[in-house]
Design a protein around this motif. Structure first.
Motif, short mmCIF file in Angstrom:
data_model
loop_
_atom_site.label_atom_id
_atom_site.label_comp_id
_atom_site.label_asym_id
_atom_site.label_seq_id
_atom_site.Cartn_x
_atom_site.Cartn_y
_atom_site.Cartn_z
N PRO A 88 -36.18 144.72 83.42
CA PRO A 88 -35.53 145.92 82.84
C PRO A 88 -35.75 146.04 81.33
O PRO A 88 -35.87 147.17 80.82
CB PRO A 88 -34.06 145.69 83.18
N GLU A 89 -35.86 144.91 80.64
CA GLU A 89 -36.09 144.97 79.19
C GLU A 89 -37.49 145.42 78.81
O GLU A 89 -37.78 145.62 77.63
CB GLU A 89 -35.78 143.62 78.53
N ASP A 90 -38.37 145.59 79.79
CA ASP A 90 -39.69 146.17 79.53
C ASP A 90 -39.64 147.70 79.48
O ASP A 90 -40.64 148.35 79.16
CB ASP A 90 -40.69 145.74 80.60
N THR A 91 -38.51 148.26 79.80
CA THR A 91 -38.36 149.72 79.78
C THR A 91 -38.59 150.27 78.38
O THR A 91 -37.96 149.81 77.42
CB THR A 91 -36.96 150.13 80.28
N ALA A 92 -39.52 151.20 78.26
CA ALA A 92 -39.88 151.76 76.95
C ALA A 92 -40.93 152.84 77.15
O ALA A 92 -41.48 153.00 78.25
CB ALA A 92 -40.43 150.68 76.03
N VAL A 93 -41.21 153.55 76.08
CA VAL A 93 -42.40 154.40 76.04
C VAL A 93 -43.55 153.53 75.53
O VAL A 93 -43.43 152.88 74.48
CB VAL A 93 -42.21 155.62 75.13
N TYR A 94 -44.63 153.51 76.27
CA TYR A 94 -45.79 152.69 75.92
C TYR A 94 -46.87 153.58 75.31
O TYR A 94 -47.23 154.62 75.89
CB TYR A 94 -46.32 151.98 77.16
#
Length: 119
Positions: A88-94
């Motif tokens: 879940p902590e990988d959630t982001a705009v890449y």
């Protein structure tokens, strides 16, 4: 003007995988340029995720080592980010990034692709 177009983002459950692609409009990834992926989560600064040089030397953020793999296809002018064991902590705009190693160097950014990891 170089354009970078990302794709491959989406919603995935924790433990799942996604592969991001970044296609460049010019042939920069086949030349003297570095490719990279950055990410920005809500309320946080943009951070480096992974980089790859024109000699295929790679560098990763500690938080993704062993889970993410950056690669490039110089013929297809594309940089990829394979993301496994997502959290879940990988959630982001890449965001895709390219740095052309001229003097001075030139930096280009893509428009970003959303990655959301549900728990």
């Amino acid at each position: 003007q170089v354009q970078l177009v990302e794709s491959g983002g989406g919603l995935v459950q924790a433990g799942g995988s996604l592969r991001l692609s970044c296609v460049a409009s010019g042939s920069i990834f086949s030349g003297n340029a570095m490719g990279g992926w950055y990410r920005q989560a809500p309320g946080k600064q943009r951070e480096l995720v992974a980089q790859i040089t024109n000699s295929d030397i790679t560098n990763y953020a500690d938080s993704v080592k062993g889970r993410f793999t950056i690669s490039r296809d110089s013929v297809a002018n594309t940089v990829y980010l394979q993301m496994n064991s997502l959290k879940p902590e990988d959630t982001a705009v890449y965001y895709c990034n390219a740095v052309v190693l001229t003097i001075p160097s030139r930096r280009y950014w893509g428009q970003g692709t959303q990655v959301t990891v549900s728990s």
